[in-house]
Design a protein around this motif. Structure first.
Motif, short mmCIF file in Angstrom:
data_model
loop_
_atom_site.label_atom_id
_atom_site.label_comp_id
_atom_site.label_asym_id
_atom_site.label_seq_id
_atom_site.Cartn_x
_atom_site.Cartn_y
_atom_site.Cartn_z
N GLY A 1 1.61 3.92 -2.18
CA GLY A 1 2.46 2.77 -2.72
C GLY A 1 3.41 3.21 -3.99
O GLY A 1 4.24 2.45 -4.09
N ARG B 1 -4.36 0.39 1.91
CA ARG B 1 -4.58 0.82 0.65
C ARG B 1 -4.85 -0.01 -0.42
O ARG B 1 -4.37 -1.08 -0.58
CB ARG B 1 -3.49 1.74 0.11
CG ARG B 1 -3.38 2.25 -1.31
CD ARG B 1 -4.22 3.68 -1.44
NE ARG B 1 -5.42 3.61 -2.37
CZ ARG B 1 -5.50 3.91 -3.60
NH1 ARG B 1 -4.58 4.56 -4.24
NH2 ARG B 1 -6.42 3.69 -4.28
N ASN C 1 -2.09 7.15 -4.27
CA ASN C 1 -1.52 5.96 -3.95
C ASN C 1 -0.32 6.01 -3.44
O ASN C 1 0.77 5.99 -4.29
CB ASN C 1 -2.00 4.76 -4.98
CG ASN C 1 -1.24 3.40 -4.61
OD1 ASN C 1 -1.01 3.34 -3.54
ND2 ASN C 1 -1.19 2.50 -5.57
N GLN D 1 7.44 2.13 -5.53
CA GLN D 1 7.56 1.60 -7.01
C GLN D 1 8.24 2.55 -7.69
O GLN D 1 9.34 1.88 -8.42
CB GLN D 1 5.93 1.40 -7.57
CG GLN D 1 6.09 1.04 -8.84
CD GLN D 1 4.76 0.86 -9.63
OE1 GLN D 1 3.52 1.15 -8.85
NE2 GLN D 1 4.93 0.69 -10.99
N GLN E 1 6.47 8.10 3.37
CA GLN E 1 5.27 7.27 3.16
C GLN E 1 4.56 6.66 4.40
O GLN E 1 3.53 7.01 4.63
CB GLN E 1 5.61 5.92 2.43
CG GLN E 1 4.56 4.99 2.13
CD GLN E 1 4.94 3.85 1.22
OE1 GLN E 1 5.81 3.76 0.99
NE2 GLN E 1 3.82 3.14 1.10
#
Length: 86
Positions: free
Chosen positions: A45, A86, A43, A49, A74
């Protein structure tokens, strides 16, 4: 428990991310990077984070961490895969 979840289903990005956090909090830098790379591969993402997660404060000054969590990485990852969802 998180290791078992990840072993049962290697697509569990949250388990990999949690293991990265645990390793980072224990001061196990190599383990933290290993699991964080895995979480990001599953992931992308997770990259953003981790960049803002206080649990990774001990890694923030390391070039390897900045490179791994860099926002441009990214963008490149998404472009490489040819998808924006995603």
């Amino acid at each position: 428990l998180a290791k078992r979840v990840l072993a049962d289903d290697p697509r569990q990005d949250l388990a990999a991310y949690l293991l990265a956090v645990i390793e980072a909090r224990r001061g196990h830098i190599d383990g933290a990077f290993e699991y964080l790379r895995q979480a990001i591969a599953i992931n992308p993402g997770s990259r953003a984070q981790a960049r803002h997660d206080e649990d990774f404060d001990a890694l923030q000054d390391l070039e390897a961490f900045r490179s791994l969590t860099d926002a441009t990485g990214q963008t490149a990852q998404v472009a490489k895969r040819g998808r924006t969802d995603r």
